[in-house]
Write a protein that holds these residues in place. Structure first.
Motif, PDB file in Angstrom:
ATOM      1  N   THR A  94       0.829  -1.201   0.000  1.00 37.59           N
ATOM      2  CA  THR A  94       0.000   0.000   0.000  1.00 37.59           C
ATOM      3  C   THR A  94       0.867   1.255   0.000  1.00 37.59           C
ATOM      4  N   LYS A  95       0.204   2.376  -0.147  1.00 37.51           N
ATOM      5  CA  LYS A  95       0.915   3.652  -0.289  1.00 37.51           C
ATOM      6  C   LYS A  95       0.220   4.711   0.547  1.00 37.51           C
ATOM      7  N   VAL A  96       1.014   5.583   1.199  1.00 33.46           N
ATOM      8  CA  VAL A  96       0.481   6.728   1.923  1.00 33.46           C
ATOM      9  C   VAL A  96       1.225   7.981   1.459  1.00 33.46           C
ATOM     10  N   LEU A 133      -0.634  -4.130   7.475  1.00 38.65           N
ATOM     11  CA  LEU A 133      -0.281  -3.905   6.082  1.00 38.65           C
ATOM     12  C   LEU A 133       1.142  -4.418   5.868  1.00 38.65           C
ATOM     13  N   PRO A 134       1.353  -5.399   4.985  1.00 38.64           N
ATOM     14  CA  PRO A 134       2.687  -5.992   4.830  1.00 38.64           C
ATOM     15  C   PRO A 134       3.781  -4.978   4.496  1.00 38.64           C
ATOM     16  N   ILE A 135       3.502  -4.082   3.554  1.00 39.01           N
ATOM     17  CA  ILE A 135       4.471  -3.049   3.162  1.00 39.01           C
ATOM     18  C   ILE A 135       3.708  -1.758   2.921  1.00 39.01           C
ATOM     19  N   VAL A 136       4.226  -0.662   3.451  1.00 34.57           N
ATOM     20  CA  VAL A 136       3.644   0.653   3.202  1.00 34.57           C
ATOM     21  C   VAL A 136       4.716   1.544   2.586  1.00 34.57           C
ATOM     22  N   ASN A 137       4.427   2.055   1.399  1.00 38.83           N
ATOM     23  CA  ASN A 137       5.334   2.984   0.725  1.00 38.83           C
ATOM     24  C   ASN A 137       4.956   4.421   1.062  1.00 38.83           C
ATOM     25  N   LEU A 178       9.811   3.463   0.110  1.00 43.17           N
ATOM     26  CA  LEU A 178       9.826   4.873  -0.282  1.00 43.17           C
ATOM     27  C   LEU A 178       9.384   5.010  -1.724  1.00 43.17           C
ATOM     28  N   SER A 179       8.762   6.142  -2.034  1.00 50.47           N
ATOM     29  CA  SER A 179       8.332   6.411  -3.400  1.00 50.47           C
ATOM     30  C   SER A 179       8.626   7.858  -3.749  1.00 50.47           C
ATOM     31  N   ILE A 194      14.566   0.223   4.909  1.00 49.42           N
ATOM     32  CA  ILE A 194      13.771   0.372   3.693  1.00 49.42           C
ATOM     33  C   ILE A 194      13.834  -0.918   2.870  1.00 49.42           C
ATOM     34  N   VAL A 195      12.667  -1.394   2.408  1.00 52.25           N
ATOM     35  CA  VAL A 195      12.642  -2.660   1.666  1.00 52.25           C
ATOM     36  C   VAL A 195      12.419  -2.481   0.172  1.00 52.25           C
TER      37      VAL A 195
END
Length: 314
Positions: A94-96, A133-137, A178-179, A194-195
Protein backbone atom coordinates in the motif's frame (compact mmCIF):
# COMPACT_ATOMS: atom_id res chain seq x y z
CA UNK A 1 -11.57 -12.33 2.26
CA UNK A 2 -8.08 -10.92 1.81
CA UNK A 3 -5.23 -12.54 3.71
CA UNK A 4 -2.44 -10.68 5.46
CA UNK A 5 0.00 -11.16 2.60
CA UNK A 6 2.29 -13.22 4.83
CA UNK A 7 1.12 -16.64 3.70
CA UNK A 8 3.90 -19.07 2.86
CA UNK A 9 1.94 -20.34 -0.14
CA UNK A 10 4.40 -21.12 -2.95
CA UNK A 11 3.18 -20.52 -6.48
CA UNK A 12 5.36 -23.25 -7.91
CA UNK A 13 4.07 -25.80 -5.42
CA UNK A 14 0.54 -24.72 -6.25
CA UNK A 15 1.15 -25.32 -9.94
CA UNK A 16 1.23 -21.63 -10.86
CA UNK A 17 4.08 -20.02 -12.81
CA UNK A 18 6.15 -17.21 -11.40
CA UNK A 19 5.25 -14.21 -13.54
CA UNK A 20 8.61 -13.01 -14.84
CA UNK A 21 10.65 -15.30 -12.63
CA UNK A 22 11.41 -14.75 -8.96
CA UNK A 23 12.97 -12.01 -6.88
CA UNK A 24 12.57 -10.81 -3.29
CA UNK A 25 10.45 -8.13 -1.64
CA UNK A 26 10.71 -7.50 2.09
CA UNK A 27 12.49 -10.83 2.48
CA UNK A 28 9.83 -12.77 0.65
CA UNK A 29 10.13 -14.50 -2.72
CA UNK A 30 7.71 -12.99 -5.22
CA UNK A 31 7.10 -13.01 -8.95
CA UNK A 32 8.96 -10.24 -10.75
CA UNK A 33 5.79 -9.06 -12.47
CA UNK A 34 3.09 -7.81 -10.13
CA UNK A 35 0.02 -5.71 -10.71
CA UNK A 36 -0.47 -1.98 -10.22
CA UNK A 37 -4.10 -1.62 -9.21
CA UNK A 38 -4.62 2.10 -9.79
CA UNK A 39 -6.34 1.64 -13.14
CA UNK A 40 -9.04 -0.50 -11.54
CA UNK A 41 -10.66 2.79 -10.58
CA UNK A 42 -11.72 3.03 -14.23
CA UNK A 43 -14.00 0.05 -13.56
CA UNK A 44 -16.05 1.59 -10.76
CA UNK A 45 -19.17 1.08 -12.85
CA UNK A 46 -18.32 -2.58 -13.50
CA UNK A 47 -17.28 -4.20 -10.24
CA UNK A 48 -17.62 -7.72 -11.62
CA UNK A 49 -15.04 -7.02 -14.33
CA UNK A 50 -12.70 -5.45 -11.77
CA UNK A 51 -12.93 -8.54 -9.56
CA UNK A 52 -12.37 -10.86 -12.51
CA UNK A 53 -9.30 -8.91 -13.55
CA UNK A 54 -7.66 -9.30 -10.15
CA UNK A 55 -8.48 -13.01 -10.11
CA UNK A 56 -6.99 -13.36 -13.60
CA UNK A 57 -3.78 -11.69 -12.42
CA UNK A 58 -3.44 -14.32 -9.69
CA UNK A 59 -4.09 -17.10 -12.22
CA UNK A 60 -1.25 -15.71 -14.36
CA UNK A 61 1.21 -15.96 -11.46
CA UNK A 62 1.02 -12.43 -10.06
CA UNK A 63 1.57 -12.50 -6.29
CA UNK A 64 2.15 -8.87 -5.33
CA UNK A 65 -0.30 -6.02 -5.89
CA UNK A 66 0.28 -2.30 -5.45
CA UNK A 67 -2.66 -0.26 -4.20
CA UNK A 68 -3.69 2.76 -2.10
CA UNK A 69 -6.79 3.95 -0.31
CA UNK A 70 -6.91 7.03 -2.56
CA UNK A 71 -7.24 4.91 -5.70
CA UNK A 72 -10.86 5.34 -6.69
CA UNK A 73 -11.73 6.79 -3.27
CA UNK A 74 -11.44 3.36 -1.64
CA UNK A 75 -13.00 1.37 -4.49
CA UNK A 76 -9.76 -0.32 -5.54
CA UNK A 77 -8.98 -1.54 -2.02
CA UNK A 78 -12.52 -2.91 -1.72
CA UNK A 79 -12.08 -4.89 -4.93
CA UNK A 80 -8.75 -6.31 -3.78
CA UNK A 81 -10.24 -7.25 -0.42
CA UNK A 82 -13.04 -9.17 -2.13
CA UNK A 83 -10.98 -10.73 -4.93
CA UNK A 84 -7.91 -12.00 -3.07
CA UNK A 85 -8.23 -15.12 -0.94
CA UNK A 86 -5.99 -16.01 2.01
CA UNK A 87 -4.64 -19.08 0.23
CA UNK A 88 -3.51 -17.03 -2.77
CA UNK A 89 -0.36 -15.90 -0.94
CA UNK A 90 -0.58 -12.43 -2.48
CA UNK A 91 1.55 -9.68 -0.96
CA UNK A 92 -0.40 -6.42 -0.88
CA UNK A 93 1.71 -3.24 -0.94
CA UNK A 94 0.00 0.00 0.00
CA UNK A 95 0.91 3.65 -0.29
CA UNK A 96 0.48 6.73 1.92
CA UNK A 97 1.19 10.40 1.33
CA UNK A 98 -2.05 11.25 -0.46
CA UNK A 99 -5.73 11.15 0.38
CA UNK A 100 -8.90 10.90 -1.72
CA UNK A 101 -10.13 14.17 -3.20
CA UNK A 102 -13.15 13.03 -5.24
CA UNK A 103 -14.61 16.52 -5.74
CA UNK A 104 -11.35 18.22 -6.67
CA UNK A 105 -9.78 18.82 -10.08
CA UNK A 106 -7.38 15.97 -9.25
CA UNK A 107 -8.88 12.97 -7.39
CA UNK A 108 -6.05 12.90 -4.85
CA UNK A 109 -4.67 15.58 -2.54
CA UNK A 110 -1.40 15.73 -0.58
CA UNK A 111 -1.54 14.12 2.87
CA UNK A 112 2.06 14.31 4.05
CA UNK A 113 1.76 15.32 7.70
CA UNK A 114 2.53 12.59 10.26
CA UNK A 115 -1.03 12.48 11.56
CA UNK A 116 -2.28 12.14 7.98
CA UNK A 117 0.10 9.26 7.33
CA UNK A 118 -1.23 7.48 10.39
CA UNK A 119 -4.81 8.13 9.26
CA UNK A 120 -3.98 6.78 5.79
CA UNK A 121 -2.58 3.58 7.28
CA UNK A 122 -5.81 3.14 9.25
CA UNK A 123 -7.88 3.81 6.12
CA UNK A 124 -5.92 1.17 4.18
CA UNK A 125 -6.31 -1.33 7.02
CA UNK A 126 -10.08 -0.83 7.04
CA UNK A 127 -10.46 -0.86 3.27
CA UNK A 128 -8.42 -4.02 2.82
CA UNK A 129 -9.82 -5.74 5.91
CA UNK A 130 -6.38 -6.37 7.39
CA UNK A 131 -4.87 -6.20 10.85
CA UNK A 132 -1.46 -5.38 9.38
CA UNK A 133 -0.28 -3.91 6.08
CA UNK A 134 2.69 -5.99 4.83
CA UNK A 135 4.47 -3.05 3.16
CA UNK A 136 3.64 0.65 3.20
CA UNK A 137 5.33 2.98 0.73
CA UNK A 138 5.76 6.63 1.69
CA UNK A 139 5.04 8.74 -1.39
CA UNK A 140 7.08 11.95 -1.11
CA UNK A 141 5.88 15.04 -2.97
CA UNK A 142 9.07 17.11 -3.22
CA UNK A 143 9.23 16.82 -7.01
CA UNK A 144 7.29 15.62 -9.99
CA UNK A 145 5.91 13.68 -11.65
CA UNK A 146 2.59 14.56 -10.09
CA UNK A 147 1.59 16.62 -7.07
CA UNK A 148 4.04 18.90 -5.29
CA UNK A 149 3.73 19.49 -1.54
CA UNK A 150 3.46 23.11 -0.43
CA UNK A 151 2.84 24.96 2.82
CA UNK A 152 2.14 22.68 5.79
CA UNK A 153 2.39 19.69 3.45
CA UNK A 154 6.15 20.23 3.03
CA UNK A 155 7.09 17.85 5.84
CA UNK A 156 10.54 16.61 6.78
CA UNK A 157 11.41 13.03 5.92
CA UNK A 158 12.59 12.26 9.46
CA UNK A 159 9.19 13.17 10.93
CA UNK A 160 7.45 10.93 8.41
CA UNK A 161 9.76 8.00 9.03
CA UNK A 162 9.24 8.39 12.78
CA UNK A 163 5.49 7.82 12.51
CA UNK A 164 5.89 4.93 10.07
CA UNK A 165 8.48 3.30 12.34
CA UNK A 166 6.09 3.73 15.27
CA UNK A 167 3.31 2.08 13.26
CA UNK A 168 5.65 -0.78 12.43
CA UNK A 169 6.50 -1.16 16.13
CA UNK A 170 2.76 -1.23 16.87
CA UNK A 171 2.34 -4.08 14.39
CA UNK A 172 0.11 -2.14 12.01
CA UNK A 173 2.63 -2.26 9.16
CA UNK A 174 5.24 -4.87 8.38
CA UNK A 175 7.83 -2.96 6.38
CA UNK A 176 8.53 0.51 4.99
CA UNK A 177 9.21 1.54 1.41
CA UNK A 178 9.83 4.87 -0.28
CA UNK A 179 8.33 6.41 -3.40
CA UNK A 180 9.46 9.40 -5.47
CA UNK A 181 12.65 10.07 -3.53
CA UNK A 182 16.14 11.34 -4.24
CA UNK A 183 19.32 9.39 -3.61
CA UNK A 184 20.10 11.54 -0.55
CA UNK A 185 16.65 10.79 0.90
CA UNK A 186 17.21 7.08 0.44
CA UNK A 187 20.56 7.29 2.26
CA UNK A 188 18.94 9.15 5.18
CA UNK A 189 16.14 6.59 5.37
CA UNK A 190 18.27 3.43 5.27
CA UNK A 191 18.49 3.10 9.08
CA UNK A 192 14.69 2.74 9.13
CA UNK A 193 15.02 -0.52 7.17
CA UNK A 194 13.77 0.37 3.69
CA UNK A 195 12.64 -2.66 1.67
CA UNK A 196 11.69 -1.10 -1.68
CA UNK A 197 11.88 2.10 -3.71
CA UNK A 198 9.23 3.19 -6.20
CA UNK A 199 10.46 5.93 -8.53
CA UNK A 200 9.49 6.98 -12.04
CA UNK A 201 11.84 4.89 -14.17
CA UNK A 202 11.70 3.41 -17.64
CA UNK A 203 13.75 3.08 -20.79
CA UNK A 204 13.34 6.80 -21.52
CA UNK A 205 13.74 8.03 -17.93
CA UNK A 206 16.90 6.59 -16.39
CA UNK A 207 18.14 9.42 -14.19
CA UNK A 208 18.08 7.18 -11.12
CA UNK A 209 20.53 4.57 -12.39
CA UNK A 210 22.95 5.27 -9.51
CA UNK A 211 20.16 4.76 -6.98
CA UNK A 212 19.17 1.52 -8.67
CA UNK A 213 22.73 0.22 -8.30
CA UNK A 214 22.76 1.22 -4.63
CA UNK A 215 19.49 -0.63 -4.06
CA UNK A 216 21.05 -3.79 -5.46
CA UNK A 217 23.88 -3.48 -2.95
CA UNK A 218 21.44 -2.91 -0.08
CA UNK A 219 19.05 -5.71 -1.05
CA UNK A 220 16.25 -3.22 -1.76
CA UNK A 221 13.66 -3.96 -4.44
CA UNK A 222 13.37 -1.40 -7.26
CA UNK A 223 9.74 -1.03 -8.33
CA UNK A 224 9.43 1.52 -11.16
CA UNK A 225 6.18 3.41 -11.58
CA UNK A 226 5.29 4.81 -15.00
CA UNK A 227 7.25 1.88 -16.50
CA UNK A 228 6.11 2.94 -19.97
CA UNK A 229 5.91 6.71 -19.40
CA UNK A 230 3.01 8.58 -20.98
CA UNK A 231 0.76 8.80 -17.88
CA UNK A 232 1.02 12.58 -18.20
CA UNK A 233 0.87 14.09 -21.67
CA UNK A 234 4.23 15.78 -21.03
CA UNK A 235 5.98 12.48 -20.34
CA UNK A 236 7.61 10.66 -23.25
CA UNK A 237 5.96 7.37 -24.18
CA UNK A 238 8.21 4.32 -24.35
CA UNK A 239 5.79 2.72 -26.81
CA UNK A 240 6.23 5.67 -29.20
CA UNK A 241 10.04 5.54 -29.21
CA UNK A 242 11.25 4.56 -32.71
CA UNK A 243 13.90 2.14 -31.44
CA UNK A 244 11.35 0.37 -29.25
CA UNK A 245 8.87 0.13 -32.11
CA UNK A 246 11.56 -1.28 -34.41
CA UNK A 247 12.48 -3.97 -31.87
CA UNK A 248 8.81 -4.81 -31.34
CA UNK A 249 8.31 -5.31 -35.08
CA UNK A 250 11.37 -7.53 -35.33
CA UNK A 251 10.23 -9.73 -32.43
CA UNK A 252 6.53 -9.79 -33.24
CA UNK A 253 5.70 -8.22 -29.89
CA UNK A 254 4.08 -4.95 -28.80
CA UNK A 255 6.19 -1.87 -27.97
CA UNK A 256 4.81 -1.98 -24.41
CA UNK A 257 6.05 -5.54 -24.00
CA UNK A 258 9.51 -4.51 -25.20
CA UNK A 259 9.60 -1.66 -22.68
CA UNK A 260 8.65 -3.99 -19.82
CA UNK A 261 11.13 -6.66 -20.92
CA UNK A 262 13.91 -4.06 -20.98
CA UNK A 263 13.15 -3.16 -17.36
CA UNK A 264 13.29 -6.80 -16.25
CA UNK A 265 16.72 -7.13 -17.80
CA UNK A 266 18.00 -3.86 -16.40
CA UNK A 267 18.67 -5.29 -12.94
CA UNK A 268 17.77 -8.44 -10.97
CA UNK A 269 16.09 -6.42 -8.19
CA UNK A 270 13.56 -4.82 -10.57
CA UNK A 271 9.94 -5.75 -9.85
CA UNK A 272 7.23 -4.53 -12.21
CA UNK A 273 3.73 -3.39 -11.31
CA UNK A 274 2.22 -2.48 -14.70
CA UNK A 275 -1.40 -1.45 -14.41
CA UNK A 276 -4.33 -2.04 -16.71
CA UNK A 277 -8.10 -2.34 -16.66
CA UNK A 278 -8.08 -4.78 -19.60
CA UNK A 279 -7.61 -8.55 -19.33
CA UNK A 280 -5.87 -8.75 -22.70
CA UNK A 281 -3.31 -6.13 -21.73
CA UNK A 282 -2.78 -7.92 -18.42
CA UNK A 283 -1.86 -11.12 -20.24
CA UNK A 284 0.46 -9.20 -22.57
CA UNK A 285 2.19 -7.59 -19.61
CA UNK A 286 2.91 -10.95 -18.01
CA UNK A 287 4.00 -12.42 -21.36
CA UNK A 288 6.62 -9.67 -21.69
CA UNK A 289 8.80 -11.72 -19.35
CA UNK A 290 9.43 -14.27 -22.11
CA UNK A 291 11.13 -11.72 -24.38
CA UNK A 292 14.87 -12.07 -24.85
CA UNK A 293 17.21 -9.55 -26.49
CA UNK A 294 20.42 -10.32 -28.30
CA UNK A 295 23.43 -8.14 -27.55
CA UNK A 296 22.92 -5.81 -30.52
CA UNK A 297 19.24 -5.26 -29.75
CA UNK A 298 19.92 -4.54 -26.10
CA UNK A 299 22.70 -2.11 -27.05
CA UNK A 300 20.31 -0.28 -29.39
CA UNK A 301 17.73 0.09 -26.64
CA UNK A 302 20.32 1.18 -24.09
CA UNK A 303 21.53 3.86 -26.49
CA UNK A 304 18.16 5.67 -26.44
CA UNK A 305 18.71 9.01 -24.66
CA UNK A 306 17.31 9.40 -21.15
CA UNK A 307 14.90 12.29 -20.41
CA UNK A 308 13.39 13.96 -17.36
CA UNK A 309 10.22 12.70 -15.66
CA UNK A 310 9.80 15.82 -13.50
CA UNK A 311 6.28 16.88 -14.46
CA UNK A 312 4.82 18.71 -11.43
CA UNK A 313 1.15 19.29 -10.71
CA UNK A 314 -0.13 21.74 -8.08
Amino acid sequence: MLGTGTSSTDLTAAGLPRAGGASTLAGRTVSRIGFGAMQLERLQGDRRTALALVRRAVELGVDHIDTADFYGNGFVNEVIREAIRPGDGVLVVTKVGGAPNPDGPIPVRPAQRPEELRASVEDNLRGLGLDRLPIVNLRRLDMGPGLIAEGDQAVGLDDQLAVLTALRDEGKIGAIGLSNVTFSMLRRALPAGIVCVQNAYNLLTRGDDDMLVACVAEGIAWVPFFPLGSTFAELPSVADEPAVRAVARSLGRTPAQVGLAWLLRRSPNVLLIPGTADAGHLAENVAAASITFDADTLAMLNAVPSRSADVPLR
